[in-house]
Motif scaffolding. Structure first.
Motif, mmCIF file in Angstrom:
data_model
loop_
_atom_site.group_PDB
_atom_site.id
_atom_site.type_symbol
_atom_site.label_atom_id
_atom_site.label_comp_id
_atom_site.label_asym_id
_atom_site.label_seq_id
_atom_site.Cartn_x
_atom_site.Cartn_y
_atom_site.Cartn_z
ATOM 1 N N THR A 164 0.815 -1.216 0.000
ATOM 2 C CA THR A 164 0.000 0.000 0.000
ATOM 3 C C THR A 164 0.847 1.264 0.000
ATOM 4 N N LEU A 165 1.774 1.380 0.967
ATOM 5 C CA LEU A 165 2.557 2.602 1.087
ATOM 6 C C LEU A 165 3.539 2.790 -0.068
ATOM 7 N N LYS A 166 4.365 1.794 -0.331
ATOM 8 C CA LYS A 166 5.391 1.936 -1.366
ATOM 9 C C LYS A 166 4.793 2.208 -2.753
ATOM 10 N N PRO A 167 3.733 1.505 -3.166
ATOM 11 C CA PRO A 167 3.112 1.850 -4.451
ATOM 12 C C PRO A 167 2.576 3.283 -4.482
ATOM 13 N N LEU A 168 2.101 3.772 -3.319
ATOM 14 C CA LEU A 168 1.601 5.146 -3.256
ATOM 15 C C LEU A 168 2.731 6.151 -3.455
ATOM 16 N N LEU A 169 3.877 5.899 -2.829
ATOM 17 C CA LEU A 169 5.029 6.788 -3.001
ATOM 18 C C LEU A 169 5.494 6.804 -4.453
ATOM 19 N N LYS A 170 5.490 5.623 -5.059
ATOM 20 C CA LYS A 170 5.893 5.514 -6.464
ATOM 21 C C LYS A 170 4.893 6.224 -7.372
ATOM 22 N N GLU A 171 3.628 6.073 -7.076
ATOM 23 C CA GLU A 171 2.578 6.695 -7.894
ATOM 24 C C GLU A 171 2.714 8.220 -7.906
ATOM 25 N N HIS A 172 3.118 8.785 -6.779
ATOM 26 C CA HIS A 172 3.259 10.245 -6.677
ATOM 27 C C HIS A 172 4.670 10.713 -7.024
ATOM 28 N N LYS A 173 5.491 9.808 -7.553
ATOM 29 C CA LYS A 173 6.840 10.147 -8.049
ATOM 30 C C LYS A 173 7.665 10.885 -6.989
ATOM 31 N N ILE A 209 5.608 16.345 1.259
ATOM 32 C CA ILE A 209 4.800 17.183 2.137
ATOM 33 C C ILE A 209 3.409 17.403 1.543
ATOM 34 N N GLU A 210 3.339 17.610 0.221
ATOM 35 C CA GLU A 210 2.044 17.753 -0.442
ATOM 36 C C GLU A 210 1.199 16.496 -0.245
ATOM 37 N N LEU A 211 1.839 15.331 -0.411
ATOM 38 C CA LEU A 211 1.132 14.066 -0.226
ATOM 39 C C LEU A 211 0.711 13.887 1.230
ATOM 40 N N ALA A 212 1.606 14.276 2.136
ATOM 41 C CA ALA A 212 1.339 14.080 3.569
ATOM 42 C C ALA A 212 0.118 14.849 4.040
ATOM 43 N N GLU A 216 -6.069 11.029 2.130
ATOM 44 C CA GLU A 216 -5.681 9.651 1.802
ATOM 45 C C GLU A 216 -4.434 9.236 2.577
ATOM 46 N N PHE A 217 -3.407 10.095 2.560
ATOM 47 C CA PHE A 217 -2.160 9.742 3.237
ATOM 48 C C PHE A 217 -2.328 9.740 4.749
ATOM 49 N N GLN A 218 -3.080 10.693 5.288
ATOM 50 C CA GLN A 218 -3.269 10.759 6.734
ATOM 51 C C GLN A 218 -4.017 9.530 7.257
ATOM 52 N N GLN A 219 -4.932 9.013 6.454
ATOM 53 C CA GLN A 219 -5.618 7.781 6.843
ATOM 54 C C GLN A 219 -4.650 6.597 6.851
ATOM 55 N N LEU A 220 -3.797 6.561 5.826
ATOM 56 C CA LEU A 220 -2.784 5.508 5.774
ATOM 57 C C LEU A 220 -1.793 5.665 6.915
ATOM 58 N N LEU A 221 -1.436 6.903 7.225
ATOM 59 C CA LEU A 221 -0.511 7.174 8.326
ATOM 60 C C LEU A 221 -1.081 6.669 9.650
ATOM 61 N N PHE A 222 -2.387 6.832 9.818
ATOM 62 C CA PHE A 222 -3.051 6.319 11.024
ATOM 63 C C PHE A 222 -2.842 4.809 11.142
ATOM 64 N N GLU A 223 -3.088 4.092 10.045
ATOM 65 C CA GLU A 223 -2.930 2.635 10.055
ATOM 66 C C GLU A 223 -1.486 2.239 10.322
ATOM 67 N N LEU A 224 -0.561 2.923 9.661
ATOM 68 C CA LEU A 224 0.862 2.623 9.852
ATOM 69 C C LEU A 224 1.283 2.825 11.297
#
Length: 256
Positions: A164-173, A209-212, A216-224
């Motif tokens: 989930t996380l790594k594909p998201l980072l890649k998607e946002h380049k 920072i834009e992604l953070a 979407e990212f904050q929800q993932l951050l909660f899970e992480l």
């Protein structure tokens, strides 16, 4: 010796001393039985001594592995502190409480661990020869605690990071591929962060920072963060069990 006893029996029979012969025969049988019991006792004592020596070697090896594992647990603990700190910094970004310069190494967001304890496999191979009930009891508890960590890490935390996380980072380049391939030394520093290249990071901080700041990212951050904290809670239990286990083995080895 056998010829000696046989000669005595023959003399008693020739002298027609049947009563004395039977008494002597019974006595001889008793002596043979006593001899067998003594031989068995010596054999059992020797086997017990060998088993004790074998157990002593096994316990010393287990103790060494527990010590090595404790060092690795301390490393996990330090990694958690750094990752947890980064999580709070990223949460602060979304609340406009943090700035770009206050963010620690962003690459730690994708950090995974090599999680494998030496003592686990060693126990599976060596626990059967150990007859010490205290050791066996603590072993059972300890392995269960380690299994609890693996349950959280391999089935919940690791898949969340990898799938989930790594594909998201890649998607946002977010990756600075140029910096990565220019990095001659990819080894970690003592604090397990990558060395910077010309004061540049391996993750683009501005995009990160834009992604953070996105929901979407904050929800993932909660899970992480929730999974990392659950991992850390179980890790603290294992660290305590590891320490108690080593103390028990050191104490029990005095009896070997």
């Amino acid at each position: 010796m056998i010829k000696f006893f046989r000669k005595i029996r023959q003399n008693l029979l020739m002298e027609n001393k049947t009563g004395k012969y039977f008494k002597y025969a019974i006595g001889e049988i008793i002596l043979v039985v006593i001899g067998i019991l003594i031989a068995l006792g010596i054999n059992n004592w020797n086997e017990n001594r060998k088993n004790k020596e074998s157990e002593k070697i096994i316990l010393n090896n287990i103790n060494k592995n527990l010590t090595i594992d404790s060092v690795q647990f301390d490393y996990y603990k330090e990694q958690f502190k750094q990752i947890d700190k980064l999580h709070f910094e990223l949460y602060g970004l979304a609340q406009n409480e943090q700035t770009i310069d206050s963010i620690s190494e962003p690459l730690l967001i994708r950090r995974t661990l090599y999680f494998k304890q030496l003592v686990d496999s060693d126990f599976i191979q060596n626990i059967r020869p150990i007859n010490n009930p205290k050791i066996n009891e603590v072993f059972t508890i300890y392995v269960q605690r380690v299994d609890d960590i693996e349950e959280v890490y391999f089935r919940q935390l690791y898949p969340l990071i990898e799938h989930t996380l790594k594909p998201l980072l890649k998607e946002h380049k977010l990756y600075n591929t140029e910096n990565w391939f220019r990095l001659k030394n990819r080894n970690f520093q003592k604090d397990y962060t990558f060395k910077k290249v010309n004061n540049k990071n391996l993750i683009d901080k501005n995009r990160f920072i834009e992604l953070a700041k996105t929901i979407e990212f904050q929800q993932l951050l909660f899970e992480l963060n929730a999974k990392w904290n659950e991992f850390n809670t179980r890790l603290e239990i294992v660290i305590e069990e590891n320490d108690n286990f080593r103390k028990l083995i050191t104490s029990e080895l005095k009896n070997y």
